[in-house]
Design a protein around this motif. Sequence first.
Motif, PDB file in Angstrom:
ATOM      1  N   ILE A  79       0.876  -1.170   0.000  1.00  0.00           N
ATOM      2  CA  ILE A  79       0.000   0.000   0.000  1.00  0.00           C
ATOM      3  C   ILE A  79       0.915   1.223   0.000  1.00  0.00           C
ATOM      4  CG2 ILE A  79      -1.745   1.317   1.248  1.00  0.00           C
ATOM      5  CD1 ILE A  79      -2.785  -1.314   2.394  1.00  0.00           C
ATOM      6  N   LEU A  80       0.905   1.956  -1.087  1.00  0.00           N
ATOM      7  CA  LEU A  80       1.756   3.129  -1.230  1.00  0.00           C
ATOM      8  C   LEU A  80       1.106   4.353  -0.574  1.00  0.00           C
ATOM      9  CD1 LEU A  80       2.922   2.664  -4.945  1.00  0.00           C
ATOM     10  CD2 LEU A  80       4.216   2.147  -2.863  1.00  0.00           C
ATOM     11  N   GLY A  81       1.682   5.537  -0.849  1.00  0.00           N
ATOM     12  CA  GLY A  81       1.152   6.794  -0.325  1.00  0.00           C
ATOM     13  C   GLY A  81       1.980   7.316   0.831  1.00  0.00           C
ATOM     14  N   HIS A  82       2.373   8.591   0.733  1.00  0.00           N
ATOM     15  CA  HIS A  82       3.234   9.153   1.787  1.00  0.00           C
ATOM     16  C   HIS A  82       2.970  10.649   2.007  1.00  0.00           C
ATOM     17  CE1 HIS A  82       5.382   9.688  -2.050  1.00  0.00           C
ATOM     18  NE2 HIS A  82       5.826  10.820  -1.516  1.00  0.00           N
ATOM     19  N   GLU A  83       1.764  11.113   1.658  1.00  0.00           N
ATOM     20  CA  GLU A  83       1.472  12.548   1.723  1.00  0.00           C
ATOM     21  C   GLU A  83       0.053  12.742   2.262  1.00  0.00           C
ATOM     22  OE1 GLU A  83       3.045  15.600  -1.485  1.00  0.00           O
ATOM     23  OE2 GLU A  83       1.075  14.896  -2.091  1.00  0.00           O
ATOM     24  N   GLY A  84      -0.158  12.304   3.502  1.00  0.00           N
ATOM     25  CA  GLY A  84      -1.527  12.265   4.012  1.00  0.00           C
ATOM     26  C   GLY A  84      -1.720  13.017   5.311  1.00  0.00           C
ATOM     27  N   ALA A  85      -2.976  13.059   5.747  1.00  0.00           N
ATOM     28  CA  ALA A  85      -3.339  13.645   7.033  1.00  0.00           C
ATOM     29  C   ALA A  85      -4.580  12.934   7.549  1.00  0.00           C
ATOM     30  CB  ALA A  85      -3.599  15.147   6.897  1.00  0.00           C
ATOM     31  N   GLY A  86      -4.698  12.840   8.859  1.00  0.00           N
ATOM     32  CA  GLY A  86      -5.839  12.126   9.409  1.00  0.00           C
ATOM     33  C   GLY A  86      -6.016  12.373  10.888  1.00  0.00           C
ATOM     34  N   ILE A  87      -6.789  11.483  11.525  1.00  0.00           N
ATOM     35  CA  ILE A  87      -7.151  11.623  12.933  1.00  0.00           C
ATOM     36  C   ILE A  87      -6.816  10.315  13.648  1.00  0.00           C
ATOM     37  CG2 ILE A  87      -9.066  12.009  14.534  1.00  0.00           C
ATOM     38  CD1 ILE A  87     -10.463  13.540  12.228  1.00  0.00           C
ATOM     39  N   VAL A  88      -6.188  10.422  14.802  1.00  0.00           N
ATOM     40  CA  VAL A  88      -5.798   9.232  15.568  1.00  0.00           C
ATOM     41  C   VAL A  88      -7.040   8.451  15.992  1.00  0.00           C
ATOM     42  CG1 VAL A  88      -4.739   8.410  17.706  1.00  0.00           C
ATOM     43  CG2 VAL A  88      -3.631  10.234  16.379  1.00  0.00           C
ATOM     44  N   GLU A  89      -7.056   7.164  15.661  1.00  0.00           N
ATOM     45  CA  GLU A  89      -8.152   6.272  16.056  1.00  0.00           C
ATOM     46  C   GLU A  89      -7.835   5.574  17.365  1.00  0.00           C
ATOM     47  OE1 GLU A  89      -9.554   2.177  16.533  1.00  0.00           O
ATOM     48  OE2 GLU A  89      -7.597   2.694  15.687  1.00  0.00           O
ATOM     49  N   SER A  90      -6.588   5.089  17.509  1.00  0.00           N
ATOM     50  CA  SER A  90      -6.179   4.426  18.746  1.00  0.00           C
ATOM     51  C   SER A  90      -4.661   4.381  18.811  1.00  0.00           C
ATOM     52  CB  SER A  90      -6.750   2.996  18.830  1.00  0.00           C
ATOM     53  OG  SER A  90      -6.265   2.190  17.760  1.00  0.00           O
ATOM     54  N   VAL A  91      -4.145   4.146  20.018  1.00  0.00           N
ATOM     55  CA  VAL A  91      -2.693   4.110  20.210  1.00  0.00           C
ATOM     56  C   VAL A  91      -2.304   2.816  20.909  1.00  0.00           C
ATOM     57  CG1 VAL A  91      -2.587   6.624  20.330  1.00  0.00           C
ATOM     58  CG2 VAL A  91      -2.736   5.289  22.452  1.00  0.00           C
ATOM     59  N   LYS A 150      -3.083  10.829  21.313  1.00  0.00           N
ATOM     60  CA  LYS A 150      -4.281  10.228  21.891  1.00  0.00           C
ATOM     61  C   LYS A 150      -5.373  10.215  20.825  1.00  0.00           C
ATOM     62  CE  LYS A 150      -6.140  14.566  23.765  1.00  0.00           C
ATOM     63  NZ  LYS A 150      -5.289  15.423  22.940  1.00  0.00           N
ATOM     64  N   GLU A 151      -6.414   9.447  21.089  1.00  0.00           N
ATOM     65  CA  GLU A 151      -7.556   9.375  20.180  1.00  0.00           C
ATOM     66  C   GLU A 151      -8.091  10.779  19.892  1.00  0.00           C
ATOM     67  OE1 GLU A 151     -12.219   7.911  20.286  1.00  0.00           O
ATOM     68  OE2 GLU A 151     -10.792   7.091  21.752  1.00  0.00           O
ATOM     69  N   GLY A 152      -8.326  11.059  18.608  1.00  0.00           N
ATOM     70  CA  GLY A 152      -8.889  12.344  18.216  1.00  0.00           C
ATOM     71  C   GLY A 152      -7.873  13.387  17.777  1.00  0.00           C
ATOM     72  N   ASP A 153      -6.595  13.152  18.028  1.00  0.00           N
ATOM     73  CA  ASP A 153      -5.578  14.116  17.595  1.00  0.00           C
ATOM     74  C   ASP A 153      -5.548  14.229  16.073  1.00  0.00           C
ATOM     75  OD1 ASP A 153      -4.734  14.725  20.143  1.00  0.00           O
ATOM     76  OD2 ASP A 153      -2.982  13.405  20.106  1.00  0.00           O
ATOM     77  N   HIS A 154      -5.371  15.428  15.565  1.00  0.00           N
ATOM     78  CA  HIS A 154      -5.190  15.648  14.135  1.00  0.00           C
ATOM     79  C   HIS A 154      -3.699  15.544  13.830  1.00  0.00           C
ATOM     80  CE1 HIS A 154      -9.233  17.762  13.140  1.00  0.00           C
ATOM     81  NE2 HIS A 154      -9.375  16.884  14.125  1.00  0.00           N
ATOM     82  N   VAL A 155      -3.363  14.716  12.851  1.00  0.00           N
ATOM     83  CA  VAL A 155      -1.955  14.372  12.657  1.00  0.00           C
ATOM     84  C   VAL A 155      -1.576  14.310  11.177  1.00  0.00           C
ATOM     85  CG1 VAL A 155      -1.712  13.075  14.817  1.00  0.00           C
ATOM     86  CG2 VAL A 155      -2.572  11.911  12.771  1.00  0.00           C
ATOM     87  N   ILE A 156      -0.277  14.435  10.929  1.00  0.00           N
ATOM     88  CA  ILE A 156       0.318  14.185   9.617  1.00  0.00           C
ATOM     89  C   ILE A 156       1.352  13.073   9.791  1.00  0.00           C
ATOM     90  CG2 ILE A 156       1.854  15.102   7.837  1.00  0.00           C
ATOM     91  CD1 ILE A 156       0.453  17.759   8.036  1.00  0.00           C
ATOM     92  N   PRO A 157       1.200  11.947   9.097  1.00  0.00           N
ATOM     93  CA  PRO A 157       2.222  10.898   9.134  1.00  0.00           C
ATOM     94  C   PRO A 157       3.491  11.384   8.440  1.00  0.00           C
ATOM     95  CG  PRO A 157       0.130  10.070   8.269  1.00  0.00           C
ATOM     96  CD  PRO A 157       0.038  11.553   8.278  1.00  0.00           C
TER      97      PRO A 157
END
Length: 379
Positions: free
Chosen positions: A68-80, A88-95
């Motif tokens: 699974i490729l891709g390296h330019e994303g953003a999302g929200i933490v689901e679990s740690v 923590k859950e709900g944090d807005h993040v960039i991998p």
Amino acid sequence: MAETAGKVIKCRAAVAWAEKEPFSIEEVEVAPPKAHEVRIKMVATGVCHSDISFLNGLLPSAAKFPTILGHEGAGIVESVGEGVENFKEGDHVIPLYMPQCFQCPGCRHPKSNQCLKLFPQQMQGLMQDGTTRFTCKGQSLHHSMGISTFSEYTVVNDVSLVKINEEAPLEKVCLIGCAIATGYGAALNTAKVEPGSRCAIWGLGGIGLAAVMGCRAAGASKIYGIDINPDKFETARKFGCTDVLNPKDFEGKKFADVLTQMTGGGFDYTFECIGNVNTMLDAVESTNRFYGVTVLVGIAGHEKKMDLSPLLIVSGRTLKGSFFGGWRSVESVPMLVDEYMSGKIMVDEFITHKLKLDDINQSLELMKDGKCVRCVIHY
């Protein structure tokens, strides 16, 4: 705690089953995060030209199939996972495909921005424990660049992630995870462009335009945008190019000589943002022979060689490489997001197409045909 925490999540992803084959949209299983890992619900991802290179096998170390490729994303933490302290859950993040652990020799050296902590496993398409979190049709799938953003959910190591301003639109700032940071930083951090400088950028895609933006921010007096697709010139001027050139307009002449004559001795700084060894050589030869600096940003295939005479360098030229724009990722990405939010850097202007995951193969065609700057996939 999310209802899905600790459980396998089934979701959709763009799977690359084999080299040079189109992406296949599949249902995949994403395992829960292990110690020092974070599972993310992706909101959006950009599609980078490097993804085409990886898919075509130009850099075997960056893509182990199936993947699974891709390296330019953003999302929200689901679990740690166990031991994760900074998310923590709900944090807005960039991998981050370039992690920052703060502890390895690469992170500790003041002149380096390259973290070595996960490098061996990342080059094998695996997590730090040597396994994968992705399964499809009973088969394990490799990770890519440690983050694999072409999936509705992904799992990353906690040093490959950074929390950002929650007010920032994730479907836009995802591009700071690669293209914008890479080109912008090449000008500001690697080249250290000075006010009044004359600069040239080969390749007016996302990374090249970000380099243009960086040269303008640094106060360059002349910024030449160079591309064989004249349809890109209007956009290049909006980003800061003072001049635009198509090498095809000078066929029969040595292009570097044309540029040297045009500038009265060569550029102060040049940036190659294509990954072509011929344009790399043009970029070197068209700098001022006594003090010109060339920065290689584009990535050529592993088997490619540049026929560079030492005489081009010995008089005083400098040839440098730049990876992720020289930024230390954890420290710098949130700052770049904040610069966007304050209007200091452009982001929206890079986005020419908004697509769904089902259309990801179309995004590759748009990029190969030079009809987009950046396609953003919305989940």
